[in-house]
Design an enzyme around this catalytic site. Structure first.
Site, mmCIF file in Angstrom:
data_model
loop_
_atom_site.group_PDB
_atom_site.id
_atom_site.type_symbol
_atom_site.label_atom_id
_atom_site.label_comp_id
_atom_site.label_asym_id
_atom_site.label_seq_id
_atom_site.Cartn_x
_atom_site.Cartn_y
_atom_site.Cartn_z
ATOM 1 C CB THR A 134 -0.961 0.103 1.183
ATOM 2 O OG1 THR A 134 -1.510 1.134 1.416
ATOM 3 C CG2 THR A 134 -0.055 -0.354 2.571
ATOM 4 C CG ASP A 135 -1.181 5.137 -0.928
ATOM 5 O OD1 ASP A 135 -1.662 4.514 0.107
ATOM 6 O OD2 ASP A 135 -1.914 5.974 -1.571
ATOM 7 C CD GLU A 136 -3.240 3.515 4.652
ATOM 8 O OE1 GLU A 136 -3.004 3.718 5.758
ATOM 9 O OE2 GLU A 136 -4.361 3.418 3.978
ATOM 10 C CE1 TYR A 160 -3.284 -2.591 6.207
ATOM 11 C CE2 TYR A 160 -3.125 -0.228 5.334
ATOM 12 C CZ TYR A 160 -3.085 -1.377 5.122
ATOM 13 O OH TYR A 160 -3.327 -1.862 3.381
ATOM 14 C CE LYS A 164 -0.077 -4.405 3.009
ATOM 15 N NZ LYS A 164 -0.344 -5.852 2.369
HETATM 16 P P1 NAD Z 1 -9.699 -7.311 2.450
HETATM 17 O O1 NAD Z 1 -9.551 -6.852 3.986
HETATM 18 O O2 NAD Z 1 -10.934 -7.129 1.735
HETATM 19 O O3 NAD Z 1 -9.407 -8.852 2.416
HETATM 20 C C1 NAD Z 1 -8.396 -9.311 2.825
HETATM 21 C C2 NAD Z 1 -8.321 -10.916 2.579
HETATM 22 O O4 NAD Z 1 -7.408 -11.783 3.425
HETATM 23 C C3 NAD Z 1 -9.856 -11.615 3.310
HETATM 24 O O5 NAD Z 1 -10.376 -12.335 2.380
HETATM 25 C C4 NAD Z 1 -9.508 -12.313 4.345
HETATM 26 O O6 NAD Z 1 -10.201 -13.182 4.617
HETATM 27 C C5 NAD Z 1 -7.774 -12.556 4.064
HETATM 28 N N1 NAD Z 1 -7.164 -12.941 5.323
HETATM 29 C C6 NAD Z 1 -6.819 -11.922 6.339
HETATM 30 N N2 NAD Z 1 -5.974 -12.637 7.074
HETATM 31 C C7 NAD Z 1 -5.749 -14.109 6.476
HETATM 32 C C8 NAD Z 1 -4.942 -15.053 6.967
HETATM 33 N N3 NAD Z 1 -4.315 -14.850 8.366
HETATM 34 N N4 NAD Z 1 -4.783 -16.144 6.273
HETATM 35 C C9 NAD Z 1 -5.399 -16.035 5.330
HETATM 36 N N5 NAD Z 1 -6.108 -15.107 4.662
HETATM 37 C C10 NAD Z 1 -6.173 -14.186 5.427
HETATM 38 O O7 NAD Z 1 -8.493 -6.578 1.867
HETATM 39 P P2 NAD Z 1 -8.393 -5.610 0.511
HETATM 40 O O8 NAD Z 1 -8.517 -4.105 0.653
HETATM 41 O O9 NAD Z 1 -8.878 -6.502 -0.461
HETATM 42 O O10 NAD Z 1 -6.734 -5.636 0.370
HETATM 43 C C11 NAD Z 1 -6.006 -6.753 -0.146
HETATM 44 C C12 NAD Z 1 -4.382 -6.367 -0.229
HETATM 45 O O11 NAD Z 1 -3.987 -5.126 -0.887
HETATM 46 C C13 NAD Z 1 -3.960 -6.192 1.320
HETATM 47 O O12 NAD Z 1 -2.521 -6.728 1.508
HETATM 48 C C14 NAD Z 1 -4.032 -4.349 1.502
HETATM 49 O O13 NAD Z 1 -2.847 -4.221 2.227
HETATM 50 C C15 NAD Z 1 -3.458 -4.390 0.210
HETATM 51 N N6 NAD Z 1 -4.062 -2.683 -0.339
HETATM 52 C C16 NAD Z 1 -5.241 -2.623 -0.410
HETATM 53 C C17 NAD Z 1 -5.978 -1.325 -0.886
HETATM 54 C C18 NAD Z 1 -7.142 -0.816 -0.502
HETATM 55 O O14 NAD Z 1 -7.593 0.372 -1.036
HETATM 56 N N7 NAD Z 1 -8.414 -1.632 0.019
HETATM 57 C C19 NAD Z 1 -4.925 -0.398 -1.369
HETATM 58 C C20 NAD Z 1 -3.355 -0.876 -1.516
HETATM 59 C C21 NAD Z 1 -3.125 -2.137 -0.995
HETATM 60 O O1 DAU Z 2 -4.354 3.993 0.548
HETATM 61 C C1 DAU Z 2 -4.281 2.856 0.430
HETATM 62 C C2 DAU Z 2 -5.297 2.287 1.903
HETATM 63 O O2 DAU Z 2 -6.402 2.693 1.536
HETATM 64 C C3 DAU Z 2 -5.365 0.597 1.799
HETATM 65 O O3 DAU Z 2 -3.851 0.332 2.087
HETATM 66 C C4 DAU Z 2 -6.107 0.181 3.087
HETATM 67 O O4 DAU Z 2 -6.461 -1.068 3.079
HETATM 68 C C5 DAU Z 2 -7.470 0.944 2.751
HETATM 69 O O5 DAU Z 2 -8.467 0.420 3.864
HETATM 70 C C6 DAU Z 2 -7.672 2.331 2.839
HETATM 71 O O6 DAU Z 2 -7.074 3.215 3.614
HETATM 72 P P1 DAU Z 2 -7.883 4.404 4.068
HETATM 73 O O7 DAU Z 2 -7.773 4.637 5.549
HETATM 74 O O8 DAU Z 2 -7.476 5.491 3.342
HETATM 75 O O9 DAU Z 2 -9.337 4.046 3.841
HETATM 76 P P2 DAU Z 2 -10.735 4.235 4.263
HETATM 77 O O10 DAU Z 2 -12.071 3.931 3.442
HETATM 78 O O11 DAU Z 2 -10.858 3.661 5.707
HETATM 79 O O12 DAU Z 2 -10.993 5.821 4.716
HETATM 80 C C7 DAU Z 2 -10.967 6.717 3.424
HETATM 81 C C8 DAU Z 2 -10.908 8.288 4.235
HETATM 82 O O13 DAU Z 2 -12.135 8.543 4.436
HETATM 83 C C9 DAU Z 2 -9.792 8.516 5.316
HETATM 84 O O14 DAU Z 2 -9.207 9.786 5.197
HETATM 85 C C10 DAU Z 2 -10.655 8.194 6.545
HETATM 86 C C11 DAU Z 2 -12.134 8.741 6.057
HETATM 87 N N1 DAU Z 2 -13.180 8.215 6.704
HETATM 88 C C12 DAU Z 2 -13.288 6.816 6.673
HETATM 89 C C13 DAU Z 2 -14.360 5.948 7.099
HETATM 90 C C14 DAU Z 2 -14.429 4.674 7.314
HETATM 91 C C15 DAU Z 2 -14.313 8.947 7.220
HETATM 92 O O15 DAU Z 2 -14.246 10.181 7.324
HETATM 93 N N2 DAU Z 2 -15.338 8.146 7.759
HETATM 94 C C16 DAU Z 2 -15.615 6.972 7.667
HETATM 95 O O16 DAU Z 2 -16.469 6.517 8.407
#
Ligand code: NAD
Ligand code: DAU
Length: 352
Positions: A134-136, A160, A164
């Protein structure tokens, strides 16, 4: 022929990656290893249940012995590692599970890959450990037009992002120390279908539909850089096939939005589809206490991926958000099932 282990394939991004690979590459065997935590949902992959090149395995990536057996049983030659605890707010409440899955789980996979590829079955040309990050990990930017590049120093702030960042370091350490063939990508915020409704976009679409408050953290001034999930999956496909071993690629669509402006676009779009007067649901906006350690701004420079591998996003944001809102409104059953936890009861019974 390839035997690819995709971890976390029942989650949001993982399900899109599994679908893309199963459908696009009928000659690849795809093994989806997922623990089915609250975030994993096999309803995300119903359309693939009968695909001959797809196998689901319920299991925990932290279980080294089981993971090693999978490598041996299926002769796994590549890994696309997405399994993780992914929600920042949960990491503030329970950091241990983030360290366990994101750090120790990644380490278990790396050790199993090293054991199988570098000891039992040396053919590193055919092997790849692709770590999805992730970019975080780069921390937070000021409102000054700068971007995260692949050279930006790591500076994670939430449990988190710290977990990562740690997993990224372990992946690079296995490249430097053991020459394990690895690649890493760091992507910005994804949006699209099948995202668990704890994350901003699906949570707000669902709340608007049900006339529930929209909890905006702080003043809503934080900025996120949004990418359509299928574009992330297409970037992963390209990096998997063409990425340079040992390299890192940033993925993002140069699409920054202040939270409050994005929320107003979501409101406008949902109101339009529900036939409500424009702006009706703005009254649901509720400013709440800010997230602890809330990163101010993320912005990804993905020009390396564009220049070196030719990737670019396929969708304009307006089109992507319309598609996404429409999907959640048309799939209320999926949302209800997830918010009631029904899917977990069903699959827990099935894979007991
Ligand atoms: P998600 O939370 O929707 O899905 C995570 C999946 O991993 C689930 O299916 C869960 O059951 C599985 N999992 C969790 N713990 C596990 C374990 N111990 N063993 C096996 N499976 C397990 O997550 P997502 O949003 O789809 O993110 C997927 C990946 O991409 C993550 O590594 C996250 O850090 C990365 N990522 C997410 C975002 C985003 O915006 N969502 C952006 C950049 C990178
Ligand atoms: O940047 C990549 C990341 O983006 C991934 O690595 C993470 O897995 C993914 O969850 C996401 O993280 P964020 O914290 O940016 O996403 P989230 O949807 O939780 O929140 C987006 C923005 O909105 C953040 O600034 C917090 C704000 N927010 C979020 C929620 C859930 C609110 O203001 N209210 C809310 O209820």
């Amino acid at each position: 022929m390839k035997n690819i282990l995709i971890t976390g394939g029942a989650g949001f991004i993982g399900s899109h990656v599994v679908r893309l690979f199963v459908n696009k590459y009928p000659n690849y065997n795809i093994y989806n290893l997922d623990k089915l935590t609250y975030a994993g949902n096999l309803n995300n992959l119903k359309d693939l249940e009968k695909a001959p090149n797809y196998t689901f395995i319920k299991g925990d990536i932290c279980d080294f012995e089981m993971v090693l057996q999978l490598f041996q049983k299926y002769n796994i030659d590549s890994v696309i590692h997405l399994a993780a605890e992914s929600h920042v707010d949960r990491s503030i409440k329970d950091p241990f599970s983030f360290a366990q899955t994101n750090v120790m789980g990644t380490l278990a996979l790396l050790q199993a890959a090293k054991h199988h590829w570098l000891t039992d079955n040396a053919n590193t040309e055919a092997n790849l450990f692709y770590h999805v990050s992730t970019d975080e990990v780069y921390g937070s930017l000021e409102m000054d037009g700068t971007f995260f590049t692949e050279e930006t120093k790591y500076d994670p702030h939430s449990p988190y992002s710290a977990s990562k960042a740690s997993s990224d370091h372990f992946v690079r350490a296995f490249y430097d120390t053991f020459k394990l063939p690895i690649v890493i990508s760091n992507c910005s915020n994804n949006y699209g279908s099948y995202q668990f409704p704890e994350k901003l976009i699906p949570l707000f679409i669902n709340n608007i539909r049900h006339n529930k408050p929209l909890p905006v953290y702080g003043k809503g001034e934080n900025v996120r850089d949004w990418l359509f999930v299928e574009d992330h999956a297409s970037a992963i496909d390209l990096i998997f096939h063409k990425g340079k071993r040992g390299d890192t690629y940033n993925i993002g669509g140069f699409n920054e939005w202040k939270n409050i402006d994005l929320i107003k676009v979501i409101i406008k779009t949902v109101d339009k589809f529900l036939g409500r007067e424009p702006g009706t649901s703005e009254s649901l906006i509720t400013y709440v206490t800010d997230r602890a350690g809330h990163d101010l701004r993320y912005a990804i420079d993905s020009s390396k991926l564009n220049k070196e591998l030719g990737w670019e996003p396929s969708l304009q944001f307006e089109e992507g958000i319309e598609k996404t809102v429409k999907w959640y409104l048309e799939n209320q059953d999926w949302l209800d099932n997830v918010t009631s936890g029904e899917y977990q009861k069903y699959y827990t019974e099935m894979y007991k």
